[in-house]
Design an enzyme around this catalytic site. Structure first.
Site, PDB file in Angstrom:
ATOM      1  CB  CYS A  91     133.119 153.319 108.032  1.00 31.57           C
ATOM      2  SG  CYS A  91     133.283 153.463 109.811  1.00 31.57           S
ATOM      3  NE  ARG A  99     136.845 144.040 111.871  1.00 33.61           N
ATOM      4  CZ  ARG A  99     136.342 145.060 111.179  1.00 33.61           C
ATOM      5  NH1 ARG A  99     136.762 145.271 109.941  1.00 33.61           N
ATOM      6  NH2 ARG A  99     135.422 145.842 111.694  1.00 33.61           N
ATOM      7  CG  HIS A 115     138.902 150.707 108.601  1.00 37.84           C
ATOM      8  ND1 HIS A 115     139.177 149.593 107.842  1.00 37.84           N
ATOM      9  CD2 HIS A 115     137.579 150.630 108.914  1.00 37.84           C
ATOM     10  CE1 HIS A 115     138.083 148.866 107.722  1.00 37.84           C
ATOM     11  NE2 HIS A 115     137.103 149.472 108.351  1.00 37.84           N
ATOM     12  NE  ARG A 147     135.719 148.128 103.244  1.00 40.30           N
ATOM     13  CZ  ARG A 147     135.665 147.641 104.483  1.00 40.30           C
ATOM     14  NH1 ARG A 147     134.750 148.084 105.330  1.00 40.30           N
ATOM     15  NH2 ARG A 147     136.536 146.744 104.900  1.00 40.30           N
TER      16      ARG A 147
END
Length: 329
Positions: free
Chosen positions: A280, A123, A150, A308
Protein backbone atom coordinates in the site's frame (compact mmCIF):
# COMPACT_ATOMS: atom_id res chain seq x y z
CA UNK A 1 -26.40 -4.94 4.15
CA UNK A 2 -25.50 -2.47 6.90
CA UNK A 3 -25.08 0.92 5.24
CA UNK A 4 -24.03 2.52 8.49
CA UNK A 5 -21.00 1.40 10.44
CA UNK A 6 -21.53 -0.06 13.90
CA UNK A 7 -21.61 2.73 16.46
CA UNK A 8 -23.07 5.32 14.06
CA UNK A 9 -26.86 5.35 14.61
CA UNK A 10 -29.45 6.76 12.26
CA UNK A 11 -30.72 10.24 13.06
CA UNK A 12 -34.12 10.50 14.66
CA UNK A 13 -36.70 11.27 12.02
CA UNK A 14 -34.28 10.95 9.13
CA UNK A 15 -31.51 8.99 7.46
CA UNK A 16 -27.85 9.41 8.22
CA UNK A 17 -25.55 10.73 5.49
CA UNK A 18 -23.82 8.14 3.30
CA UNK A 19 -20.69 7.53 5.40
CA UNK A 20 -17.90 5.30 4.08
CA UNK A 21 -16.26 4.00 7.25
CA UNK A 22 -15.47 0.28 6.82
CA UNK A 23 -15.92 -2.34 4.11
CA UNK A 24 -17.83 -4.69 6.40
CA UNK A 25 -20.64 -2.12 6.59
CA UNK A 26 -21.58 -2.93 2.97
CA UNK A 27 -22.63 -5.91 0.91
CA UNK A 28 -20.34 -7.66 -1.53
CA UNK A 29 -22.62 -6.72 -4.43
CA UNK A 30 -22.39 -3.05 -3.49
CA UNK A 31 -18.59 -3.09 -3.19
CA UNK A 32 -18.24 -4.93 -6.50
CA UNK A 33 -20.44 -2.23 -7.99
CA UNK A 34 -18.04 0.44 -6.73
CA UNK A 35 -15.10 -1.42 -8.28
CA UNK A 36 -16.98 -1.65 -11.59
CA UNK A 37 -17.75 2.08 -11.43
CA UNK A 38 -14.07 2.85 -10.76
CA UNK A 39 -13.05 0.81 -13.82
CA UNK A 40 -15.62 2.62 -15.96
CA UNK A 41 -14.36 6.05 -14.91
CA UNK A 42 -10.72 5.02 -15.37
CA UNK A 43 -11.40 3.87 -18.93
CA UNK A 44 -13.32 7.05 -19.71
CA UNK A 45 -10.28 9.18 -18.86
CA UNK A 46 -7.93 7.64 -21.42
CA UNK A 47 -6.02 10.42 -23.20
CA UNK A 48 -7.13 13.23 -20.88
CA UNK A 49 -4.65 15.43 -18.96
CA UNK A 50 -4.53 14.56 -15.26
CA UNK A 51 -6.12 17.84 -14.23
CA UNK A 52 -8.91 17.79 -16.81
CA UNK A 53 -12.45 17.06 -15.60
CA UNK A 54 -14.10 13.73 -16.34
CA UNK A 55 -16.42 13.56 -19.35
CA UNK A 56 -19.09 13.23 -16.65
CA UNK A 57 -18.02 15.53 -13.80
CA UNK A 58 -21.06 15.62 -11.50
CA UNK A 59 -19.60 17.33 -8.42
CA UNK A 60 -19.54 20.93 -9.63
CA UNK A 61 -19.74 23.17 -6.58
CA UNK A 62 -19.09 20.35 -4.09
CA UNK A 63 -16.38 20.79 -1.43
CA UNK A 64 -14.50 17.99 0.37
CA UNK A 65 -12.95 19.01 3.70
CA UNK A 66 -9.91 16.83 4.48
CA UNK A 67 -8.48 16.42 7.99
CA UNK A 68 -5.08 14.74 8.22
CA UNK A 69 -3.85 13.94 11.72
CA UNK A 70 -1.44 11.43 10.19
CA UNK A 71 1.06 12.12 7.42
CA UNK A 72 -0.14 11.35 3.91
CA UNK A 73 1.06 11.38 0.31
CA UNK A 74 -1.18 9.11 -1.79
CA UNK A 75 -4.40 9.65 0.17
CA UNK A 76 -4.05 13.43 0.22
CA UNK A 77 -3.16 13.88 -3.44
CA UNK A 78 -5.52 11.22 -4.81
CA UNK A 79 -8.55 12.68 -3.02
CA UNK A 80 -7.63 16.21 -4.12
CA UNK A 81 -7.31 15.03 -7.72
CA UNK A 82 -10.48 12.93 -7.43
CA UNK A 83 -12.51 15.99 -6.48
CA UNK A 84 -10.89 18.04 -9.24
CA UNK A 85 -11.65 15.43 -11.90
CA UNK A 86 -15.22 15.12 -10.65
CA UNK A 87 -15.67 18.89 -10.97
CA UNK A 88 -15.50 19.76 -7.26
CA UNK A 89 -12.80 21.01 -4.91
CA UNK A 90 -10.97 19.86 -1.78
CA UNK A 91 -9.54 21.80 1.15
CA UNK A 92 -6.61 20.33 3.10
CA UNK A 93 -7.15 20.92 6.83
CA UNK A 94 -3.97 19.81 8.57
CA UNK A 95 -4.89 18.46 11.99
CA UNK A 96 -2.35 20.61 13.85
CA UNK A 97 -3.88 23.80 12.40
CA UNK A 98 -7.43 23.05 13.54
CA UNK A 99 -9.03 23.88 16.86
CA UNK A 100 -9.17 20.12 17.38
CA UNK A 101 -5.54 20.46 18.41
CA UNK A 102 -6.49 23.02 21.05
CA UNK A 103 -9.25 21.06 22.70
CA UNK A 104 -12.36 21.58 20.57
CA UNK A 105 -14.41 18.40 20.66
CA UNK A 106 -14.77 16.15 17.66
CA UNK A 107 -18.56 16.57 17.87
CA UNK A 108 -18.31 20.36 17.68
CA UNK A 109 -15.82 20.18 14.81
CA UNK A 110 -18.14 17.81 12.92
CA UNK A 111 -21.08 20.18 13.30
CA UNK A 112 -19.08 23.21 12.13
CA UNK A 113 -17.49 21.49 9.15
CA UNK A 114 -20.87 20.14 8.07
CA UNK A 115 -21.95 23.75 7.53
CA UNK A 116 -18.98 24.48 5.25
CA UNK A 117 -18.41 21.33 3.22
CA UNK A 118 -20.36 18.62 1.44
CA UNK A 119 -18.25 15.76 2.85
CA UNK A 120 -15.51 15.25 5.45
CA UNK A 121 -12.43 13.07 4.97
CA UNK A 122 -10.65 12.02 8.18
CA UNK A 123 -7.25 10.35 8.54
CA UNK A 124 -6.64 9.81 12.23
CA UNK A 125 -5.33 7.44 14.89
CA UNK A 126 -8.24 6.28 17.01
CA UNK A 127 -11.07 4.58 15.15
CA UNK A 128 -13.40 5.83 17.87
CA UNK A 129 -12.64 9.39 16.75
CA UNK A 130 -13.77 8.54 13.22
CA UNK A 131 -17.04 7.09 14.55
CA UNK A 132 -17.54 10.16 16.73
CA UNK A 133 -17.07 12.43 13.72
CA UNK A 134 -19.59 10.42 11.72
CA UNK A 135 -22.05 10.35 14.62
CA UNK A 136 -22.27 14.16 14.72
CA UNK A 137 -21.65 15.16 11.10
CA UNK A 138 -24.55 16.20 8.92
CA UNK A 139 -22.58 15.29 5.77
CA UNK A 140 -20.83 12.08 4.66
CA UNK A 141 -17.64 11.11 6.51
CA UNK A 142 -14.98 9.02 4.74
CA UNK A 143 -12.37 6.90 6.52
CA UNK A 144 -9.01 7.89 5.03
CA UNK A 145 -7.21 5.56 7.52
CA UNK A 146 -7.35 4.84 11.22
CA UNK A 147 -5.31 2.51 13.41
CA UNK A 148 -8.13 -0.01 12.91
CA UNK A 149 -8.74 0.00 9.16
CA UNK A 150 -7.94 1.40 5.70
CA UNK A 151 -10.98 0.70 3.49
CA UNK A 152 -10.25 3.12 0.61
CA UNK A 153 -6.88 1.46 0.06
CA UNK A 154 -8.31 -2.04 -0.05
CA UNK A 155 -11.07 -1.09 -2.48
CA UNK A 156 -8.33 0.16 -4.82
CA UNK A 157 -6.46 -3.11 -4.25
CA UNK A 158 -9.49 -5.13 -5.34
CA UNK A 159 -9.58 -3.04 -8.52
CA UNK A 160 -5.85 -3.66 -9.10
CA UNK A 161 -6.07 -7.42 -8.60
CA UNK A 162 -9.09 -7.86 -10.84
CA UNK A 163 -7.56 -5.68 -13.57
CA UNK A 164 -4.46 -7.89 -13.61
CA UNK A 165 -5.84 -11.33 -12.80
CA UNK A 166 -9.62 -11.35 -13.26
CA UNK A 167 -12.24 -11.98 -10.55
CA UNK A 168 -10.74 -12.66 -7.13
CA UNK A 169 -13.62 -14.73 -5.73
CA UNK A 170 -12.38 -18.14 -4.57
CA UNK A 171 -8.70 -17.35 -5.26
CA UNK A 172 -6.29 -17.06 -2.30
CA UNK A 173 -4.53 -13.84 -1.35
CA UNK A 174 -1.57 -13.88 1.08
CA UNK A 175 -0.64 -11.14 3.52
CA UNK A 176 2.81 -11.26 5.15
CA UNK A 177 4.00 -8.94 7.94
CA UNK A 178 2.29 -7.04 10.75
CA UNK A 179 -1.38 -7.65 11.56
CA UNK A 180 -2.42 -4.01 11.24
CA UNK A 181 -5.17 -1.76 9.87
CA UNK A 182 -4.51 -2.89 6.29
CA UNK A 183 -4.85 -6.50 7.41
CA UNK A 184 -8.20 -5.77 9.05
CA UNK A 185 -9.59 -4.23 5.87
CA UNK A 186 -8.26 -7.16 3.84
CA UNK A 187 -10.19 -9.45 6.20
CA UNK A 188 -13.33 -7.38 5.57
CA UNK A 189 -12.69 -7.64 1.82
CA UNK A 190 -12.19 -11.41 2.00
CA UNK A 191 -15.63 -11.65 3.58
CA UNK A 192 -17.34 -9.45 0.99
CA UNK A 193 -15.44 -10.45 -2.19
CA UNK A 194 -15.32 -14.15 -1.30
CA UNK A 195 -11.62 -15.01 -1.43
CA UNK A 196 -9.51 -17.07 1.00
CA UNK A 197 -7.02 -14.93 2.96
CA UNK A 198 -3.77 -16.38 4.33
CA UNK A 199 -2.14 -14.15 6.95
CA UNK A 200 1.43 -14.76 8.18
CA UNK A 201 2.60 -12.65 11.14
CA UNK A 202 5.20 -12.98 13.91
CA UNK A 203 4.06 -14.22 17.30
CA UNK A 204 2.10 -11.51 19.08
CA UNK A 205 1.49 -9.49 15.91
CA UNK A 206 -1.62 -11.24 14.56
CA UNK A 207 -4.64 -9.14 13.55
CA UNK A 208 -7.41 -8.30 16.03
CA UNK A 209 -9.05 -11.60 17.08
CA UNK A 210 -12.44 -9.93 17.06
CA UNK A 211 -12.09 -8.92 13.41
CA UNK A 212 -11.02 -12.45 12.50
CA UNK A 213 -13.84 -14.06 14.48
CA UNK A 214 -16.49 -11.80 12.94
CA UNK A 215 -15.28 -12.64 9.43
CA UNK A 216 -15.27 -16.37 10.14
CA UNK A 217 -18.80 -16.15 11.55
CA UNK A 218 -19.87 -14.76 8.17
CA UNK A 219 -18.23 -17.67 6.39
CA UNK A 220 -14.90 -16.13 5.40
CA UNK A 221 -11.89 -18.43 5.02
CA UNK A 222 -9.19 -16.73 7.12
CA UNK A 223 -6.01 -18.70 7.82
CA UNK A 224 -3.53 -17.44 10.44
CA UNK A 225 0.02 -18.75 10.50
CA UNK A 226 3.53 -17.76 11.54
CA UNK A 227 4.98 -19.39 8.42
CA UNK A 228 5.19 -16.99 5.44
CA UNK A 229 5.88 -19.80 2.94
CA UNK A 230 2.75 -21.58 4.07
CA UNK A 231 0.74 -18.39 3.54
CA UNK A 232 1.95 -17.72 -0.01
CA UNK A 233 1.95 -21.31 -1.29
CA UNK A 234 -1.09 -21.04 -3.59
CA UNK A 235 -1.66 -17.28 -3.56
CA UNK A 236 -2.45 -15.20 -6.64
CA UNK A 237 -1.15 -12.10 -4.85
CA UNK A 238 1.33 -11.49 -2.03
CA UNK A 239 0.65 -8.36 0.04
CA UNK A 240 2.82 -6.67 2.65
CA UNK A 241 2.99 -3.38 4.53
CA UNK A 242 5.44 -1.55 6.76
CA UNK A 243 6.49 -3.57 9.75
CA UNK A 244 5.31 -0.86 12.15
CA UNK A 245 2.43 1.51 11.39
CA UNK A 246 2.53 5.28 11.91
CA UNK A 247 2.15 6.19 15.55
CA UNK A 248 2.90 2.65 16.74
CA UNK A 249 6.68 2.79 16.56
CA UNK A 250 6.96 2.19 20.30
CA UNK A 251 4.96 -1.04 20.13
CA UNK A 252 7.83 -3.12 18.71
CA UNK A 253 11.19 -3.18 20.50
CA UNK A 254 13.01 -5.40 18.01
CA UNK A 255 12.23 -5.25 14.30
CA UNK A 256 14.31 -8.37 13.74
CA UNK A 257 11.22 -10.45 14.59
CA UNK A 258 9.88 -9.39 11.20
CA UNK A 259 12.98 -10.38 9.20
CA UNK A 260 11.60 -13.82 8.20
CA UNK A 261 8.56 -12.00 6.79
CA UNK A 262 10.49 -9.90 4.28
CA UNK A 263 9.06 -10.32 0.79
CA UNK A 264 12.13 -11.05 -1.30
CA UNK A 265 13.01 -13.01 -4.42
CA UNK A 266 13.10 -16.29 -2.49
CA UNK A 267 9.59 -15.84 -1.11
CA UNK A 268 8.17 -14.75 -4.48
CA UNK A 269 9.79 -17.82 -6.07
CA UNK A 270 7.42 -19.89 -3.94
CA UNK A 271 4.36 -18.51 -5.77
CA UNK A 272 3.18 -18.85 -9.34
CA UNK A 273 4.97 -16.58 -11.81
CA UNK A 274 1.62 -14.97 -12.65
CA UNK A 275 1.09 -13.94 -9.02
CA UNK A 276 1.50 -10.25 -8.26
CA UNK A 277 3.11 -8.33 -5.41
CA UNK A 278 1.15 -5.62 -3.57
CA UNK A 279 2.17 -2.93 -1.08
CA UNK A 280 0.00 0.00 0.00
CA UNK A 281 3.09 2.28 0.31
CA UNK A 282 5.15 3.98 1.57
CA UNK A 283 7.63 1.09 1.49
CA UNK A 284 10.76 0.71 3.58
CA UNK A 285 12.94 -0.92 0.96
CA UNK A 286 15.22 -3.54 2.40
CA UNK A 287 12.91 -4.13 5.36
CA UNK A 288 9.51 -5.56 4.44
CA UNK A 289 10.34 -5.81 0.73
CA UNK A 290 13.49 -6.11 -1.37
CA UNK A 291 14.27 -3.75 -4.25
CA UNK A 292 14.19 -6.68 -6.67
CA UNK A 293 10.57 -7.49 -5.76
CA UNK A 294 9.44 -3.88 -5.48
CA UNK A 295 10.76 -3.05 -8.94
CA UNK A 296 10.35 -6.51 -10.47
CA UNK A 297 7.94 -7.83 -13.10
CA UNK A 298 5.46 -9.16 -10.53
CA UNK A 299 5.11 -5.83 -8.74
CA UNK A 300 1.76 -4.06 -9.08
CA UNK A 301 2.44 -1.34 -6.50
CA UNK A 302 2.37 1.57 -8.96
CA UNK A 303 -0.96 0.43 -10.38
CA UNK A 304 -2.23 0.23 -6.79
CA UNK A 305 -1.18 3.82 -6.17
CA UNK A 306 -2.89 5.03 -9.35
CA UNK A 307 -6.05 3.08 -8.61
CA UNK A 308 -6.50 4.91 -5.33
CA UNK A 309 -7.69 7.83 -7.47
CA UNK A 310 -10.27 5.84 -9.42
CA UNK A 311 -11.63 3.86 -6.46
CA UNK A 312 -11.99 7.02 -4.39
CA UNK A 313 -13.90 8.75 -7.15
CA UNK A 314 -16.41 5.91 -7.02
CA UNK A 315 -16.64 6.33 -3.24
CA UNK A 316 -17.11 10.09 -3.50
CA UNK A 317 -19.83 9.76 -6.12
CA UNK A 318 -21.76 7.37 -3.91
CA UNK A 319 -21.28 9.38 -0.72
CA UNK A 320 -22.50 12.55 -2.45
CA UNK A 321 -25.46 10.86 -4.12
CA UNK A 322 -24.43 11.05 -7.78
CA UNK A 323 -23.61 7.37 -8.35
CA UNK A 324 -25.35 5.69 -11.31
CA UNK A 325 -28.43 3.79 -10.18
CA UNK A 326 -26.82 0.39 -10.97
CA UNK A 327 -24.23 0.94 -8.23
CA UNK A 328 -26.52 2.23 -5.50
CA UNK A 329 -27.22 -0.51 -2.89
Amino acid sequence: MREHCSGVPREEGGVRPRHFLDLDAFSGDFLRGLVAEARRMKAARQGLPKGAPDPDAPLDGHMLLMIFQKASTRTRISFEMAMRQLGGAASDLAGDRLQLGRGETIADTARVLSAYGDAILLRTYRHADLLEMARHAGVPVINALTDHSHPCQILADMLTIEERLGPIAGRPLAYVGDGNNVTHSLIHAATRFGFPLRIATPEGRAPDPGVVAAAREEGAEIQLTQNPREAVADAIAVYTDTWVSMGQEGDVDDLSVFAPYRVDEALMAAVDRQAIFLHCLPAHRGQEVSDAVMDGPQSAVWAQAENRLHAQKAILRWCLGVTPRAVVP
